[in-house]
Every structure is written in structure tokens, then in C-alpha cells.
Design a protein around this motif. Structure first.
Motif, mmCIF file in Angstrom:
data_model
loop_
_atom_site.group_PDB
_atom_site.id
_atom_site.type_symbol
_atom_site.label_atom_id
_atom_site.label_comp_id
_atom_site.label_asym_id
_atom_site.label_seq_id
_atom_site.Cartn_x
_atom_site.Cartn_y
_atom_site.Cartn_z
ATOM 1 N N ARG A 141 18.212 84.560 -11.627
ATOM 2 C CA ARG A 141 17.412 85.088 -12.735
ATOM 3 C C ARG A 141 17.646 86.575 -12.961
ATOM 4 O O ARG A 141 17.728 87.031 -14.097
ATOM 5 N N PHE A 142 17.793 87.364 -11.877
ATOM 6 C CA PHE A 142 17.871 88.814 -12.022
ATOM 7 C C PHE A 142 19.199 89.415 -11.551
ATOM 8 O O PHE A 142 19.382 90.631 -11.633
ATOM 9 N N GLY A 143 20.092 88.611 -11.048
ATOM 10 C CA GLY A 143 21.386 89.117 -10.638
ATOM 11 C C GLY A 143 21.428 89.467 -9.160
ATOM 12 O O GLY A 143 20.400 89.723 -8.514
ATOM 13 N N PRO A 144 22.635 89.514 -8.579
ATOM 14 C CA PRO A 144 22.753 89.778 -7.129
ATOM 15 C C PRO A 144 22.473 91.232 -6.757
ATOM 16 O O PRO A 144 22.235 91.519 -5.581
ATOM 17 N N ALA A 145 22.497 92.159 -7.727
ATOM 18 C CA ALA A 145 22.270 93.569 -7.381
ATOM 19 C C ALA A 145 20.870 93.795 -6.847
ATOM 20 O O ALA A 145 20.661 94.638 -5.970
ATOM 21 N N LEU A 146 19.905 93.056 -7.360
ATOM 22 C CA LEU A 146 18.526 93.236 -6.889
ATOM 23 C C LEU A 146 18.399 92.809 -5.430
ATOM 24 O O LEU A 146 17.776 93.500 -4.614
ATOM 25 N N LEU A 147 18.999 91.678 -5.077
ATOM 26 C CA LEU A 147 18.944 91.219 -3.686
ATOM 27 C C LEU A 147 19.692 92.185 -2.768
ATOM 28 O O LEU A 147 19.247 92.458 -1.643
ATOM 29 N N ALA A 148 20.828 92.696 -3.236
ATOM 30 C CA ALA A 148 21.587 93.635 -2.411
ATOM 31 C C ALA A 148 20.784 94.899 -2.134
ATOM 32 O O ALA A 148 20.785 95.422 -1.004
ATOM 33 N N ALA A 149 20.084 95.423 -3.148
ATOM 34 C CA ALA A 149 19.274 96.625 -2.952
ATOM 35 C C ALA A 149 18.115 96.352 -1.999
ATOM 36 O O ALA A 149 17.783 97.189 -1.153
ATOM 37 N N LEU A 150 17.503 95.172 -2.118
ATOM 38 C CA LEU A 150 16.421 94.830 -1.192
ATOM 39 C C LEU A 150 16.932 94.760 0.245
ATOM 40 O O LEU A 150 16.299 95.288 1.166
ATOM 41 N N ASP A 151 18.057 94.099 0.448
ATOM 42 C CA ASP A 151 18.597 93.968 1.804
ATOM 43 C C ASP A 151 18.976 95.332 2.377
ATOM 44 O O ASP A 151 18.766 95.587 3.575
ATOM 45 N N GLN A 152 19.534 96.216 1.544
ATOM 46 C CA GLN A 152 19.895 97.544 2.038
ATOM 47 C C GLN A 152 18.654 98.359 2.373
ATOM 48 O O GLN A 152 18.637 99.107 3.360
ATOM 49 N N ALA A 153 17.612 98.256 1.587
ATOM 50 C CA ALA A 153 16.381 99.006 1.866
ATOM 51 C C ALA A 153 15.734 98.552 3.165
ATOM 52 O O ALA A 153 15.193 99.368 3.928
ATOM 53 N N TYR A 154 15.800 97.244 3.457
ATOM 54 C CA TYR A 154 15.180 96.718 4.671
ATOM 55 C C TYR A 154 16.134 96.725 5.861
ATOM 56 O O TYR A 154 15.794 96.245 6.932
ATOM 57 N N GLY A 155 17.338 97.251 5.691
ATOM 58 C CA GLY A 155 18.274 97.343 6.794
ATOM 59 C C GLY A 155 18.988 96.070 7.130
ATOM 60 O O GLY A 155 19.570 95.957 8.227
ATOM 61 N N GLU A 156 19.020 95.076 6.227
ATOM 62 C CA GLU A 156 19.698 93.813 6.486
ATOM 63 C C GLU A 156 21.116 93.793 5.928
ATOM 64 O O GLU A 156 21.828 92.805 6.088
#
Length: 428
Positions: A141-156
Motif C-alpha cells: 500500500r505505501f511502498g518498501p521505503a516506509l518499511l525500510a525507514a522503520l527497520d533502520q530506526a529500530y535498528g533492524e
């Protein structure tokens, strides 16, 4: 890892972020620009600066000395998390890093800010709620960039940054927002570049003894006007004191005419000199370097206001004739030679009386000047001048006058036709 996010106030000039990044390079080599903030990975520097709190206080102190205003400051295990925490006026202070991020609103993360309206209609207003949504559906729905930013913010997911490096020399320009027709107005805009210079010098552990301010005239200048102009500001000693450089530059600009309105300015410093931070002293009298620097700053401003050569300093000179042992030169004089200069046998007067003034004597052959004089020291006999045809023999004395203070007198012995008492100097 331990990341520190540094933000400038919203109304700060654009160049202050560059200055803040250069200042952070004095604490760690891993510094990068991340959107509107500067992020620094300082885990390897915490022990050197005795903990996170001491490092932050030292950074704030260095920023204040460089004239930089710090906005929000936040710590986190990742750079994106530190930036997100710094963006919130009142971020959560307790709990593990993941829980603190979960409580932040969606606009704290740039990748989620663009979808804030849609996510809010879904009832998702916090990063923790966004993270609990199904990942596959969220990516479609929102693209992979949103998930990538979330994972980077949480250190994953690892982050990648372009690390900043300091240039070898300082050269910064600023395009003026309007045409400036009077040189003193340039100081207001030059101070932004001076802040960058002081932050650059702090990161280099260096200072300057000269900087150059250049300006370019706009395209609407008269035909007989040059493309621009420049002036050089020199200091008596090595410094990176923002206030001192700014006041000295203001003195120069107050006496500089502009041939045409200026549209751009540039500040550069080619020669950097080592300058260690002043060390604190537990013993009394440990403020001598600061006092000397304050004296130099005053003399610099006086030399600009009064004109070149009007402020002078005395230097010892190798010569056995007392009147030639001290020479006055324009301040600041060039460094003295390394060879030791013989000290005079007695006090040297502040001012020489040229030519020496003959004095009257009383019945006992003692000198008079506005009344009787009292001898303080002397005599000191000097016989010289035979090589240039001016041979003489003199006895030098220091006398005290009730109205004129300390005086430097001599009694001429040779030649016989010039015998008598003379006033040769005055002590300030």
C-alpha cells in the motif's frame, strides 16, 4: 552504537548547520548530515569525554564559544531514531529505546510523514501502531521505503551515511538577500560566516592570525567600479574567539567605503596555526593567557581606530648606548629574534626627549626642573660614539620631581663645551 542528533533552531541561518557539523567533528570522526539535523556516532568517544552527559555539556560549551545556538538534542541507538526523538518537543524520557520510539507520533519519521493523513484515517497515529500493521500489506500500500525507514530506526536494518570530512582551508561564501551599500552592514552577514570559521577552527584545534573578507559588487554597479573589494583582518596572536574577530572586523568595516553595493561576501582563512584549548589552573594567577588575549584585543581595536603606526611597543635592541637600547615599533611588531638581547643596566624611560633638554643647576651644581629634584639611582657612566664622530661621556641618573614624576637625566662630561645636565627621558 550511540547516536547523537543535533538540530539548529528553526530561525538559524542555513550555514549554522555546516558549522555545527564541523564542530561535531572535534568529538568524533563519524559525523553526517541527516535531513535538517547533524548526527554523530559517539560510542567510541564516550570514555574519552567521561560519559554521555559530560560530552553533551562539552559540546554545548564549544557551540556557545563558536556563537552557535543549539536546538533539540537527542540520544538513540540509531541515527533515524535520534532524529525522530529530536523532532518531538517532549519526547518520552523513560523506558527502552524501542518503547520510546513506539510512543512518537508519525510525523517524527520522514518516511511516515508523507502518509500521515491516510494512516490517521486508519486509526494509526503512533510509530508503534504503524509497526504492528501487517508488513506485506503495508509494503504493497505505501511502498518498501516506509518499511525500510522503520527497520533502520529500530535498528533492524543497517544505516548508510556519507561521513563528513574537514577541508584543508576555510573558504565560505554567502549571497546577500539584498544589495548592501554600506560596509558596516556587511558585518551582520559576515558573522554567520565567522561562526562557521570558529567551528571549523575548533574541530581543527587551530586558530588564525589573519582572515580575509571579500565582497563582490552586483551587476548594477557603475562602470568605473571594480568587480569587488576585500580587506584583511590581522590579530596579534593566534585566536578563534568569535567575539574578538567580530569586533575587530567591525572596526575595519566602519572605516571602509564601498565603491558600489555588494551582493555577495566571502570569508577565507588560508593559514591555520595550532591552538590548544586553555587549561584550567588550581593555583592563583592562572588567568595570564586570558588577560594577555584581552589586552591584545584592546590594542588591535585601538590600532584600527587611531591608524597604522599610532600604537607602538618598545623592543630591546643590542647596543651599549643607553638611549639606543630600546626601539619603538608599530604594534604588533614582528617576532623578536631568537638570540638573547642584553638587558639594560637600569630602567628604560617610556619616552625619550629628542633632542635632550638642557637644565639649570643650583649652587651645588644639582639639576633643577620645576623645582628641586631628588636622586633615585645613578650614576651609570657611558662612553661611546667615537666611531661616528659623536664621542661623549655621560653619567645617567634617575631623578624624581614633585610635579613631573620620574625623569631620566644625564650629566655630560665630554666634550667640555657641552658639559652640563640634560633631560633625556620621562617615565610614564
Amino acid at each position: 552504537m550511540r547516536w547523537l542528533a543535533l538540530c539548529c533552531p528553526p530561525d538559524a541561518p542555513a550555514g549554522d548547520r555546516d558549522a555545527l557539523a564541523w564542530l561535531a567533528l572535534g568529538f568524533t570522526p563519524r559525523v553526517a548530515r541527516l535531513e535538517e539535523a547533524v548526527v554523530a556516532e559517539v560510542s567510541a568517544s564516550l570514555r574519552l569525554f567521561r560519559g554521555a552527559r559530560a560530552l553533551r555539556q562539552r559540546l554545548q560549551h564549544e557551540a556557545a564559544q563558536a556563537g552557535l545556538a543549539l536546538g533539540a538534542v537527542a540520544w538513540a541507538p540509531t541515527a533515524l531514531a535520534a532524529l525522530a526523538l529530536a523532532r518531538c518537543p517532549q519526547p518520552p524520557c523513560a523506558g527502552p529505546p524501542g518503547a520510546r520510539l513506539d510512543a512518537l507520533p508519525l510525523p517524527a519519521l520522514t518516511a511516515a510523514r508523507a502518509h500521515h493523513a491516510m494512516l490517521a484515517r486508519l486509526g494509526c497515529t503512533r510509530l508503534g501502531e504503524l509497526r504492528r500493521l501487517p508488513r506485506a500489506a503495508l509494503a504493497r500500500r505505501f511502498g518498501p521505503a516506509l518499511l525500510a525507514a522503520l527497520d533502520q530506526a529500530y535498528g533492524e536494518r543497517p544505516e548508510a551515511h556519507d561521513w563528513l570530512t574537514l577541508p584543508e582551508r576555510f573558504d565560505a561564501r554567502l549571497e546577500l538577500p539584498w544589495r548592501v551599500a554600506h560596509a558596516p552592514v556587511l558585518l551582520h552577514f559576515a558573522e554567520a560566516l565567522l561562526r562557521q570559521l570558529c567551528a571549523f577552527l575548533a574541530a581543527r584545534q587551530a586558530g588564525v592570525r589573519a582572515l580575509r573578507l571579500a565582497w563582490r559588487h552586483d551587476a548594477m554597479r557603475p562602470r568605473d567600479a571594480a568587480d569587488g573589494g576585500e580587506l584583511t583582518v590581522a590579530t596579534a596572536d593566534t585566536t578563534r574567539d568569535l567575539r574578538r574577530l567580530s569586533r575587530l572586523l567591525g572596526e575595519h568595516l566602519a572605516r571602509t567605503p564601498l565603491a558600489a553595493p555588494a551582493g555577495e561576501i566571502r570569508v577565507s582563512a588560508d593559514t591555520l596555526l595550532p591552538l590548544a584549548a586553555p587549561s584550567a589552573s588550581l593555583l592563583p594567577g592562572g588567568h595570564e593567557p586570558q588577560e594577555r588575549s584581552a589586552c591584545h584585543a584592546l590594542l588591535e581595536r585601538l590600532s584600527v581606530r587611531l591608524g597604522a603606526g599610532q600604537v607602538r611597543e618598545g623592543r630591546l635592541h643590542e647596543d651599549h648606548r643607553l638611549e639606543h637600547m630600546q626601539r619603538w615599533q608599530a604594534w604588533p611588531a614582528p617576532p623578536a629574534p631568537a638570540a638573547a638581547v642584553r638587558r639594560p643596566p637600569g630602567p628604560q624611560p617610556t619616552w625619550l626627549v629628542e633632542p635632550p633638554q638642557p637644565l639649570r643647576c643650583d649652587a651645588r651644581e644639582q639639576p633643577l626642573l620645576a623645582g628641586p629634584l631628588v636622586r633615585v639611582s645613578g650614576p651609570h657612566r657611558v662612553e661611546a660614539g667615537w666611531w661616528d664622530g659623536g664621542a661623549h661621556m655621560r653619567d645617567y641618573f634617575v631623578y624624581r620631581s614633585a610635579t613631573r614624576g620620574l625623569l631620566w637625566l644625564y650629566r655630560e662630561r665630554l666634550p667640555a663645551d657641552a658639559a652640563g645636565w640634560f633631560l633625556h627621558g620621562v617615565f610614564a
